[in-house]
Design an enzyme around this catalytic site. Structure first.
Site, PDB file in Angstrom:
ATOM      1  N   GLN A   1      -4.342  -3.794  10.472  1.00  0.00           N
ATOM      2  CA  GLN A   1      -3.929  -4.694   9.385  1.00  0.00           C
ATOM      3  C   GLN A   1      -2.592  -5.353   9.715  1.00  0.00           C
ATOM      4  OE1 GLN A   1      -6.031  -5.348   6.968  1.00  0.00           O
ATOM      5  NE2 GLN A   1      -7.445  -3.744   7.575  1.00  0.00           N
TER       6      GLN A   1
ATOM      7  N   HIS B   1      -9.939   3.674   7.169  1.00  0.00           N
ATOM      8  CA  HIS B   1     -11.189   2.892   7.235  1.00  0.00           C
ATOM      9  C   HIS B   1     -11.004   1.441   6.784  1.00  0.00           C
ATOM     10  CE1 HIS B   1     -12.951   3.867   2.944  1.00  0.00           C
ATOM     11  NE2 HIS B   1     -11.681   3.613   2.892  1.00  0.00           N
ATOM     12  N   GLU B   2     -11.973   0.631   7.188  1.00  0.00           N
ATOM     13  CA  GLU B   2     -11.938  -0.823   7.015  1.00  0.00           C
ATOM     14  C   GLU B   2     -10.720  -1.439   7.707  1.00  0.00           C
ATOM     15  OE1 GLU B   2     -14.578  -1.977   6.137  1.00  0.00           O
ATOM     16  OE2 GLU B   2     -15.426  -0.226   5.169  1.00  0.00           O
ATOM     17  N   GLY B   3     -10.349  -0.898   8.840  1.00  0.00           N
ATOM     18  CA  GLY B   3      -9.221  -1.425   9.609  1.00  0.00           C
ATOM     19  C   GLY B   3      -7.984  -0.589   9.369  1.00  0.00           C
TER      20      GLY B   3
ATOM     21  N   ARG C   1     -12.167  -4.564   2.109  1.00  0.00           N
ATOM     22  CA  ARG C   1     -10.749  -4.238   2.205  1.00  0.00           C
ATOM     23  C   ARG C   1     -10.070  -4.279   0.842  1.00  0.00           C
ATOM     24  NH1 ARG C   1      -9.746  -7.207   8.107  1.00  0.00           N
ATOM     25  NH2 ARG C   1     -10.440  -5.375   9.288  1.00  0.00           N
TER      26      ARG C   1
END
Length: 607
Positions: free
Chosen positions: A464, A457-459, A313
């Site tokens: 978040q 991406h990555e949440g 992240r």
């Protein structure tokens, strides 16, 4: 225009990275060794990455039925990156690392992200190996992690599934023990995996001789059913090609098959894949299923994987930042050289006067200054978070614990804020170019396309936001939020003593109070559905408060620097952020504090 002066200022004048050399782990380093690393990475990025950014966008990965074909430039860039030693930059000397501070590693990787984020710099490989160093057995570290650090193998993270997306509790990939002797395999308890994984970056290619997949899967219970929720998820090493305990390839292909390449809006130079595990395309040792080795304990997979996800992240935030920075530099250069229009004087425009360059127009200056405030502020934030990583790993116990908790609170901001506002910077870069910006003759349209991924991406942004308001600001009785407030107040106390900064210090103090009040108001009923209905506006307001603090702290450092154009620009970017951006918080926090249900309560039919 070079990125290097900005990196040097933030790294050395603001964060004073050289102080880290007083710690035992970094004692062999100096400003000279830090500069040498930055020099090397800047050169490789300039020679092996930047010239091919458009090439890898137009020559997308191709699958011929057996292998993925990538441009030769991608092979050359990846080889140069591996040979630079950056994959193991922060690792111990004993395993071939450089024992660099993560702060310096992050700064060095910024050059690659700016030159061609699509070619990539090994973020997932390093994160994969770091996870194994933290949670793997000694054999798993030696066989898998060390070969990744050397660049011989690469790594992925396999979380999402076609039917589940971000909902990891709905993971359906199964892992069953492989034979009665499954626990005695020296590479780890051996399982057979069956399932499908989607959106796997670098999931198939020929850049390295092997690919180490880290795969989330569930071990069925005695009744054969998969356990519900995330607590039943375990983590497995699933290599593309099987290996022995010395890290040598056995010649056997594991049952991991490429089902297809995803054709993306941007980041086209990186393969993105749908992978099938255990479908039988590559049968292994006469049985069905891909062979995987358990990492850590059963049911602890998500906890292990977050080691990699949190690292990724911050990497995503840096990628978003540097794409924004690339667009800023391109539009600044364009604005300095593009003649158009004439200045407005007391008598209006004089058509007999020569044309102005567009940088002379106030609105173009506004767009450039917005980009500068977003991108340089975001870079400072990412480096600040990297500095906290070093504090967590090498600081005194109390300082290390504070850094850990601050990172918990700041990680959602470090990922999400640049992915929204540096994307906006890319949009402004297109606007500065006018119609030319919308063509492929200039690079800014590609920067925007590449950057649009980072909010996903990555949440995603929504994830978040819920992580921040639903978990991070509440954890340990709100101690992380209190620690952040202490640091912000320390900056305010210093800045309020300076006439040029006092008004900004007061504005930041009010913003901090407003965030605290909104946090309490959101949770006033104790109902998560009400509190989290406006989590994204909360994230935006929280992020703007953090960036205002970062800018004010940077301004304090800039004030002590000699007079220069760079100093003038930094202070102007800080003022822009306080005058044009910070006031947006009121609207965001208003719906949070009221627990506004306009969106949450609207019936589906009304759409």
């Amino acid at each position: 225009m070079s990125l290097r002066p900005t990196v040097d200022f933030l790294l050395h004048h603001w964060l004073q990275a050289e102080q880290l050399n007083q710690r035992e782990r970094f004692a062999d380093h100096s400003r000279e060794t830090f500069d040498a690393v930055l020099d090397t990475c800047e050169r490789i990025a300039r020679e092996k990455y930047a010239p091919f950014n458009r090439l890898v966008d137009t020559q997308e990965p191709q699958f011929d039925g057996e292998r993925v074909i990538l441009p030769q430039a991608t092979h050359d860039a990846q080889k140069a990156y591996a040979e630079s030693g950056m994959l193991s930059a922060a690792q111990d000397y004993a395993i071939g690392g450089m024992q660099l501070p993560y702060t310096v590693e992050a700064a060095a990787n910024a050059f690659f992200a700016m030159a061609s984020v699509s070619i990539g710099s090994g973020m997932l490989t390093t994160g994969n190996a770091n996870l194994l160093m933290a949670h793997g057995t000694e054999t798993q570290k030696r066989v898998f992690a060390l070969n990744e650090f050397s660049g011989r193998w690469s790594g992925t993270m396999c979380l999402s599934e076609p039917q589940a997306g971000s909902s990891l509790s709905d993971v359906a990939t199964r892992a069953v023990p492989d034979g009665e002797d499954f626990e005695s395999d020296p590479l780890g308890p051996r399982f057979r995996l069956k399932g499908n994984k989607m959106w796997i970056s670098a999931g198939e290619h020929e850049l390295t001789e092997n690919i180490v997949h880290l795969v989330l899967a569930k071990i069925p219970g005695p009744d054969g059913q998969l356990p519900p929720g995330v607590k039943g998820i375990s983590l497995f090493i699933v290599p593309k090609k099987l290996v022995d305990t010395e890290g040598a390839l056995t010649g056997e292909r594991n049952d991991v098959a490429l089902a297809g390449l995803n054709h993306k809006c941007g980041w086209r130079g990186t393969t993105n894949t749908l992978l099938n595990f255990g479908e039988g395309k590559y049968p292994v040792r006469g049985a069905a299923g891909a062979i995987g080795y358990l990492v850590g304990q059963p049911g602890e997979g998500l906890r292990c994987m977050f080691h990699m996800m949190n690292e990724a992240r911050i990497g995503v935030g840096m990628a978003a930042t540097m794409l924004g920075m690339a667009g800023y530099h391109a539009s600044l250069d364009y604005a300095k050289n593009r003649p158009q229009g004439r200045p407005v004087g007391p008598e209006g425009k004089d058509p007999n006067r020569p044309q102005s360059r567009i940088i002379e127009h106030a609105d173009v200056k506004r767009m450039l200054l917005a980009q500068k405030s977003y991108c340089e502020g975001a870079l400072a934030l990412e480096l600040y978070c990297a500095r906290l990583v070093d504090e967590q790993h090498t600081g005194a116990p109390e300082a290390a614990d504070e850094a850990r908790l601050l990172l918990e609170v700041l990680t959602p901001i470090a990922k999400s804020w640049p992915s929204e506002w540096c994307l906006e910077a890319n949009s402004l870069a297109i606007q500065v170019h006018g119609g030319y910006g919308y063509t492929r003759d200039f690079p800014v349209e590609q920067y925007w396309r590449d950057n649009r991924l980072n909010m996903i991406h990555e949440g995603t942004h929504g994830i978040q936001a819920m992580d921040l308001l639903g978990r991070k600001v509440l954890m340990e009785n709100g101690r992380g939020l209190q620690l952040l407030a202490q640091r912000i107040n320390a900056t305010i106390e210093r800045a309020i003593q300076m006439p040029d900064l006092a008004a900004h210090a007061n504005a930041l103090g009010k913003a901090l109070q407003d965030v605290g009040a909104a946090t309490k108001a959101a949770w006033a009923t104790g109902n998560p559905a009400e509190a989290l209905a406006n989590a994204v506006p909360y994230l935006q307001a929280f992020g703007h408060t953090v960036l205002a603090w970062i800018w004010l702290d940077v301004a304090l450092a800039a004030h002590s620097a000699p007079e220069s154009a760079a100093r003038t620009g930094r202070l102007a970017a800080m003022r822009f952020f306080f005058h044009y951006e910070l006031p947006k918080m009121g609207a965001w926090l208003g719906v949070v504090s009221r627990r506004d249900a306009t969106c949450a309560d609207l019936p589906e039919a009304a759409f």
